[in-house]
Design an enzyme around this catalytic site. Sequence first.
Site, PDB file in Angstrom:
ATOM      1  N   CYS A  42      48.921  51.674  45.545  1.00 21.29           N
ATOM      2  CA  CYS A  42      48.754  51.930  46.974  1.00 21.29           C
ATOM      3  C   CYS A  42      49.829  51.173  47.760  1.00 21.29           C
ATOM      4  O   CYS A  42      50.299  50.117  47.347  1.00 21.29           O
ATOM      5  CB  CYS A  42      47.358  51.478  47.416  1.00 21.29           C
ATOM      6  SG  CYS A  42      47.014  51.845  49.152  1.00 21.29           S
ATOM      7  N   ARG A  46      48.818  44.215  51.187  1.00 27.40           N
ATOM      8  CA  ARG A  46      48.105  43.079  50.581  1.00 27.40           C
ATOM      9  C   ARG A  46      48.088  43.136  49.065  1.00 27.40           C
ATOM     10  O   ARG A  46      47.531  42.268  48.400  1.00 27.40           O
ATOM     11  CB  ARG A  46      46.675  43.040  51.132  1.00 27.40           C
ATOM     12  CG  ARG A  46      46.634  42.818  52.632  1.00 27.40           C
ATOM     13  CD  ARG A  46      45.285  43.171  53.201  1.00 27.40           C
ATOM     14  NE  ARG A  46      44.998  44.600  53.045  1.00 27.40           N
ATOM     15  CZ  ARG A  46      43.854  45.181  53.409  1.00 27.40           C
ATOM     16  NH1 ARG A  46      42.893  44.457  53.925  1.00 27.40           N
ATOM     17  NH2 ARG A  46      43.681  46.476  53.245  1.00 27.40           N
ATOM     18  N   CYS A 101      40.268  49.764  50.103  1.00 33.38           N
ATOM     19  CA  CYS A 101      41.451  50.609  50.381  1.00 33.38           C
ATOM     20  C   CYS A 101      41.277  51.393  51.693  1.00 33.38           C
ATOM     21  O   CYS A 101      40.341  52.183  51.839  1.00 33.38           O
ATOM     22  CB  CYS A 101      41.694  51.569  49.223  1.00 33.38           C
ATOM     23  SG  CYS A 101      43.163  52.604  49.454  1.00 33.38           S
TER      24      CYS A 101
HETATM   25 CO    CO Z   1      44.965  51.220  49.614  1.00 35.76          CO
END
Ligand code: CO
Length: 194
Positions: A42, A46, A101
């Site tokens: 992703c 972070r 997410c």
């Molecule tokens: Co994500």
Amino acid sequence: MVDYNSVFEHNRKWSKEMKEKNPEFFEKHFSSQNPDFLYIGCSDSRVSVEKLMGVDIGEVFVHRNIANMVSADDNNIMAVIQFAVEVLKVKNIVVAGHTGCGGIKASMCEKSQGAMDVWLNKIKLVYNRHKEYLVTIPEDEKMLDEFSRLNVMEQCRTISGFSCVQESQKKTGYPLIHAWLYEMKDGHLTDLEF
Ligand code: CO
């Protein structure tokens, strides 16, 4: 907040330190790359590939997008996978999702998100396929994390169906395909045993 100019100060310092530690470092990497991993993760700021895997320059070929999606109609990821398999001959393809997410969460939103809708719809399709199970999870946060886990498994299944992957596996036994979930609350990485 990162000050814009500090990026370049940091960069010069880092470059100097690397050359002092290992004078051949950049020359060695300039001529070729030979990573064993393709990491598909992703875009979330972070989640740091290098930090969570403890790897250095040259060790991981990386593709990132919102919610670590893999689809045959995405020219970008298809080129990345083909190049990684046929040219780099990576031994491992990893799809890494993460808890908390934002892309997974946004896909559940009924309201239009503008230009992101086409992308979020791909994620929503995964939800719809697992809806019967996911609606049984009472807590929102747990349901979304379980959705993330199922999403990673589904992207791995998609990759294992690609012809370049299957042909390489037949010839060499590689690439192996792995599903990972990164827990944002404690930084732990779990192999979901795809
Ligand atoms: Co994500």
